[in-house]
Design an enzyme around this catalytic site. Structure first.
Site, mmCIF file in Angstrom:
data_model
loop_
_atom_site.group_PDB
_atom_site.id
_atom_site.type_symbol
_atom_site.label_atom_id
_atom_site.label_comp_id
_atom_site.label_asym_id
_atom_site.label_seq_id
_atom_site.Cartn_x
_atom_site.Cartn_y
_atom_site.Cartn_z
ATOM 1 C CE LYS A 32 -2.508 1.620 3.672
ATOM 2 N NZ LYS A 32 -2.518 3.083 3.800
ATOM 3 C CG ASP A 59 -5.188 4.323 1.284
ATOM 4 O OD1 ASP A 59 -6.314 4.706 0.898
ATOM 5 O OD2 ASP A 59 -4.882 4.195 2.482
ATOM 6 C CG LEU A 60 -2.975 8.490 -3.652
ATOM 7 C CD1 LEU A 60 -2.530 9.086 -4.987
ATOM 8 C CD2 LEU A 60 -2.005 8.912 -2.553
ATOM 9 C CE LYS A 61 -8.229 6.502 3.640
ATOM 10 N NZ LYS A 61 -6.782 6.214 3.709
ATOM 11 C CG ASP A 64 -11.793 17.216 -6.607
ATOM 12 O OD1 ASP A 64 -12.632 18.036 -7.041
ATOM 13 O OD2 ASP A 64 -10.630 17.523 -6.296
ATOM 14 C CB ILE A 65 -16.071 17.755 -9.357
ATOM 15 C CG1 ILE A 65 -14.778 18.065 -10.114
ATOM 16 C CG2 ILE A 65 -16.481 18.922 -8.460
ATOM 17 C CD1 ILE A 65 -14.933 19.200 -11.127
ATOM 18 C CB THR A 123 -11.350 4.365 12.258
ATOM 19 O OG1 THR A 123 -10.057 4.636 11.725
ATOM 20 C CG2 THR A 123 -11.933 3.147 11.586
ATOM 21 N NE ARG A 214 1.561 1.814 13.391
ATOM 22 C CZ ARG A 214 0.676 2.592 13.996
ATOM 23 N NH1 ARG A 214 1.096 3.500 14.850
ATOM 24 N NH2 ARG A 214 -0.611 2.474 13.745
HETATM 25 O O1 C5P Z 1 0.732 0.315 11.241
HETATM 26 P P1 C5P Z 1 -0.705 -0.108 11.055
HETATM 27 O O2 C5P Z 1 -0.884 -1.581 10.845
HETATM 28 O O3 C5P Z 1 -1.603 0.451 12.131
HETATM 29 O O4 C5P Z 1 -1.092 0.588 9.680
HETATM 30 C C1 C5P Z 1 -2.378 0.550 9.187
HETATM 31 C C2 C5P Z 1 -2.462 1.264 7.870
HETATM 32 O O5 C5P Z 1 -3.842 1.352 7.518
HETATM 33 C C3 C5P Z 1 -1.946 2.704 7.878
HETATM 34 O O6 C5P Z 1 -1.439 2.988 6.573
HETATM 35 C C4 C5P Z 1 -3.177 3.526 8.147
HETATM 36 O O7 C5P Z 1 -3.128 4.801 7.599
HETATM 37 C C5 C5P Z 1 -4.258 2.695 7.463
HETATM 38 N N1 C5P Z 1 -5.597 2.881 8.023
HETATM 39 C C6 C5P Z 1 -5.917 2.617 9.340
HETATM 40 N N2 C5P Z 1 -7.181 2.783 9.802
HETATM 41 C C7 C5P Z 1 -8.112 3.229 8.993
HETATM 42 C C8 C5P Z 1 -7.826 3.503 7.659
HETATM 43 C C9 C5P Z 1 -6.535 3.308 7.205
HETATM 44 O O8 C5P Z 1 -5.064 2.208 10.120
HETATM 45 N N3 C5P Z 1 -9.330 3.370 9.440
#
Ligand code: C5P
Length: 236
Positions: A32, A59-61, A64-65, A123, A214
């Site tokens: 990702k 994953d740039l979410k 926009d229009i 979230t 992580r």
């Molecule tokens: O390090 P970790 O496993 O927490 O990383 C989770 C990845 O998923 C990160 O890139 C984070 O931005 C993304 N993410 C998240 N929770 C969300 C949406 C995306 O942890 N609700």
């Protein structure tokens, strides 16, 4: 079984990202690339990862229009990414335009279209945060509403939190792919994730893909950490 592990490359440079890709490609399903890495390293990072043969989730979410989102999806498809995200709250016209752009471009390039994933409620937003921006404050109901809208507009996948998987599986068609972050192996630190499931629990609940950052990238031995997660999924 396909390898459902998507490694979140939450690092700031091309070099750091490629080092992880090189180590992890044999034991994971995709990588990702999010806003930090894309803004600092540019589309080159996607080209370099694709050149190794690994799949990319961009994953740039987009939000926009419709015309602008369609063009951005087209550009992502040109980069040959396998998955990308749009905010479902961008509305039905935007969602349809995103899916159509993915399909049309794939036909033109004779490739499989990238999976356009709808993001429902971040979230980081709770009841109060949703109320402030004037939307339905019940988080669960808002997630269901946006998930249903995205599917109605032709999207074939959604991003959701681990605790939404089971509910979404009851209300959306079985072939819609669910991609979930917030995954923690039983022995890992939770970091800032509050509501987590283990990899195995998330797959059992109905997730198709697990986004893991992580617990793999910050481990002393990333490849061993990813291998252990994969093995945990293969246990009966
Ligand atoms: O390090 P970790 O496993 O927490 O990383 C989770 C990845 O998923 C990160 O890139 C984070 O931005 C993304 N993410 C998240 N929770 C969300 C949406 C995306 O942890 N609700």
């Amino acid at each position: 079984m396909h390898n459902p592990i998507i490694v979140a490359l939450d690092v700031p440079s091309l070099e750091a990202a490629l080092k992880l890709v090189e180590q992890l490609a044999p034991v994971v399903g995709a990588f990702k690339v999010g806003k930090e890495l894309f803004v600092s390293a540019g589309p080159e990072v996607v080209r370099k990862i694709r050149a190794t043969g690994a799949a990319v989730f961009l994953d740039l979410k987009f939000h926009d229009i419709p015309n602008t989102v369609a063009k951005a999806v087209e550009a992502a498809a040109q980069l040959d990414v396998q998955m990308l995200t749009v905010h479902a709250s961008g509305g039905s016209e935007m969602l349809r335009a995103a899916e159509q752009a993915a399909q049309a471009n794939a036909r033109k390039l004779r490739r499989t279209p990238p999976l356009v994933l709808g993001v429902t409620v971040l979230t980081s937003l709770d009841r109060e945060g949703l109320g402030e921006i004037g939307v339905e404050p019940n988080v669960g109901r808002q997630v269901e509403r946006l998930a249903s809208l995205a599917v109605k507009c032709g999207l074939r996948g959604l991003v959701c939190s681990p605790l939404e998987i089971a509910r979404l599986r009851q209300i959306i068609p079985a072939d819609v792919q669910l991609v979930t972050p917030g995954i923690r192996p039983p022995d890992a630190e939770k970091d800032d994730q509050k509501r987590t499931l283990s990899p195995k629990e998330a797959i059992h609940a109905g997730a198709n893909w697990l986004v893991i950052g992580r617990p793999i990238c910050a481990a002393e031995h990333p490849r061993a950490a990813a291998g252990k997660i994969l093995a945990s999924l293969q246990e009966p």
